[in-house]
Write an enzyme that holds these catalytic residues in place. Structure first.
Site, PDB file in Angstrom:
ATOM      1  N   GLY A 281     -56.066 -14.918 112.155  1.00 40.64           N
ATOM      2  CA  GLY A 281     -55.470 -16.173 112.605  1.00 40.64           C
ATOM      3  C   GLY A 281     -55.882 -16.444 114.040  1.00 40.64           C
ATOM      4  N   CYS A 348     -34.062 -28.241 130.167  1.00 39.48           N
ATOM      5  CA  CYS A 348     -32.931 -27.742 130.941  1.00 39.48           C
ATOM      6  C   CYS A 348     -32.657 -26.271 130.656  1.00 39.48           C
ATOM      7  CB  CYS A 348     -31.688 -28.581 130.627  1.00 39.48           C
ATOM      8  SG  CYS A 348     -31.958 -30.299 131.038  1.00 39.48           S
TER       9      CYS A 348
HETATM   10  C1  PLP Z   1     -49.635 -13.273 111.205  1.00 39.24           C
HETATM   11  C2  PLP Z   1     -50.389 -12.692 110.098  1.00 39.24           C
HETATM   12  C3  PLP Z   1     -51.788 -12.712 110.096  1.00 39.24           C
HETATM   13  C4  PLP Z   1     -52.596 -13.265 111.240  1.00 39.24           C
HETATM   14  O1  PLP Z   1     -52.471 -12.490 112.392  1.00 39.24           O
HETATM   15  P1  PLP Z   1     -53.373 -12.801 113.681  1.00 39.24           P
HETATM   16  O2  PLP Z   1     -52.881 -11.817 114.683  1.00 39.24           O
HETATM   17  O3  PLP Z   1     -53.101 -14.209 114.072  1.00 39.24           O
HETATM   18  O4  PLP Z   1     -54.797 -12.585 113.282  1.00 39.24           O
HETATM   19  C5  PLP Z   1     -52.447 -12.207 108.990  1.00 39.24           C
HETATM   20  N1  PLP Z   1     -51.777 -11.691 107.938  1.00 39.24           N
HETATM   21  C6  PLP Z   1     -50.425 -11.637 107.911  1.00 39.24           C
HETATM   22  C7  PLP Z   1     -49.746 -11.070 106.735  1.00 39.24           C
HETATM   23  C8  PLP Z   1     -49.691 -12.128 108.985  1.00 39.24           C
HETATM   24  O5  PLP Z   1     -48.360 -12.061 108.966  1.00 39.24           O
END
Ligand code: PLP
Length: 420
Positions: A281, A348
């Site tokens: 991600g 705030c």
């Molecule tokens: C959050 C998550 C990802 C992505 O993680 P990154 O650190 O953004 O690469 C992939 N697989 C699962 C199951 C996740 O919960």
């Protein structure tokens, strides 16, 4: 893409700061502030680094939608051929609306509802990453009632000891996630015996913002061991999903390049027939985006100077939530003198800050860019203080596309009613 900034397509020129060939000042003029701006070239380069490193072996990169779920971003990854890692039915709807292929979707998460299972089975997703015995039973029941066969992988918790790897900044997943290794064998046997399930693979995801690949290699070794034990029992898996988690540079972190991160994993998998799935991600979107904001007021003080900007913790929660560091750059360069500022928003709460103690030469009305804001920025934003959420723009060369219009206040309370 030789940029002095962590965002590879950001550059400083006569028109001030530009992302690709679009001056950020022009985006602020066209769409106002605060606005998230993403670079298509940076997104593509990040994805292609995975694609190139994986060339020559069966593999699927499933972008973790929760990092940034804008339809424009999802459509960019869909066009590049990516799969998607989702954690809710809502994310599945987004992927489909963006033109993503359901057949390349894996569904993670510890709390899948019956409705979400039905939705995913109807769509025909690639795999459910099952995280508990109870979920396995529920999925078997739901699929059976629909006359469908649900493809499953168990998400195992490889229990890689974080203490042996103190350089993992975020630590490892708690027990809420995944199935303990000793339970996995029995659960696979159970899954293999259920006619409405098809055992497809195995998965793990050990954490986020990992700056060293070693713990993932350790996890992969344990996972492969389990795969071989299953094969010995006649339970043959088609894929191995090693999750996401590769970190990015926000400040001075030095995460491995994608190819270097993957090299030892590919060596481990050499000669094996299983398809490799990954769920990155942050490393696909984090450094493809900036948050553009305008300085409303400068408040010089005895102890601290404040720059009050029009973005706040509701727009970018990471500083307030994790004390996270985002580089702050003035869009137009002014001659010195610079001063040190606390960059704060209008909310705030004293916790409403975006950055501490940054040296900037700025005037009221100037634009600032908060860098490395492409992941877990807009995705974690809220309407706290009845603030409308930011606009989102994707730049592509000299062109820019508004991929989310700024909210208006009427939208925020359209579903509410005063008492009769
Ligand atoms: C959050 C998550 C990802 C992505 O993680 P990154 O650190 O953004 O690469 C992939 N697989 C699962 C199951 C996740 O919960």
């Amino acid at each position: 893409m030789n940029s002095p900034f962590p965002v590879p397509t950001l550059s400083q020129g006569p028109a001030g700061l530009s992302l690709e060939d679009v001056p950020l000042a022009a985006i602020a003029q066209a769409h106002g502030t605060p606005t998230y701006v993403y670079s298509l070239a940076a997104l593509s380069a990040a994805y292609n680094a995975y694609r190139d490193a994986l060339a020559g072996r069966p593999a699927l990169v499933c972008y973790a939608v929760k990092a940034n779920s804008n339809l424009g971003v999802l459509s960019a990854f869909a066009r590049l051929g990516a799969g998607f890692d989702i954690v809710s039915g809502g994310e599945l709807a987004r992927v489909l609306a963006a033109g993503g292929d359901a057949g390349k979707v894996v569904f993670s998460g510890v709390g899948k509802s019956v409705a979400e299972m039905r939705q995913a089975l109807d769509a025909g997703i690639r795999c459910f990453n099952v995280e508990s015995a109870a979920e396995l039973e529920r999925l078997a029941e739901v699929a059976g009632a629909m006359g469908k066969i649900a493809p499953i992988a168990l998400r195992v918790n490889p229990d890689v000891d974080p203490k042996t790897h103190p350089y993992i900044s975020t630590g490892l997943r708690s027990n809420k996630f995944g199935v303990a290794f000793d339970e996995a064998l029995a659960l696979y046997r159970r899954a293999a015996a259920l006619p409405s399930l098809r055992v497809a693979g195995i998965g793990c995801h050990i954490g986020s913002q990992l700056l060293d690949g070693a713990p993932v290699v350790e996890a992969a070794e344990k996972v492969l061991d389990l795969v071989d034990r299953l094969a010995a029992e006649g339970i043959v898996l088609d894929h191995i999903d090693l999750g996401g988690g590769l970190g990015i540079r926000y400040r001075d972190e030095t995460p491995p390049a994608v190819a270097d991160y993957l090299a030892p994993l590919l060596a481990l998998l050499a000669g094996r027939r299983e398809e490799l799935l990954l769920e990155p991600g942050r490393s696909l979107v984090g450094n493809a985006g900036v948050l553009l904001t305008r300085i409303e007021y400068l408040k010089p003080g005895v102890e601290k100077n404040f720059a009050v900007v029009d973005a706040a913790m509701n727009d970018l929660a990471r500083p307030a939530l994790y004390d996270a560091w985002h580089e702050v750059v003035a869009v137009a360069q002014r001659p010195a003198p610079a001063r040190r500022y606390e960059i704060v928003g209008p909310i705030c709460e004293s916790g409403d800050f975006l950055a501490h103690d940054r040296e900037l030469a700025v005037e009221p009305g100037d634009l600032l860019a908060l860098l490395s804001a492409g992941a877990y920025g807009m995705a974690m934003s809220s309407n706290y203080n009845t603030r409308t959420r930011a606009a989102e723009v994707i730049v592509d060369g000299a062109r820019s596309h508004l991929v989310r219009a700024r909210e208006n206040v009427e939208q925020l309370f359209a579903a509410e009613r005063p008492l009769g």
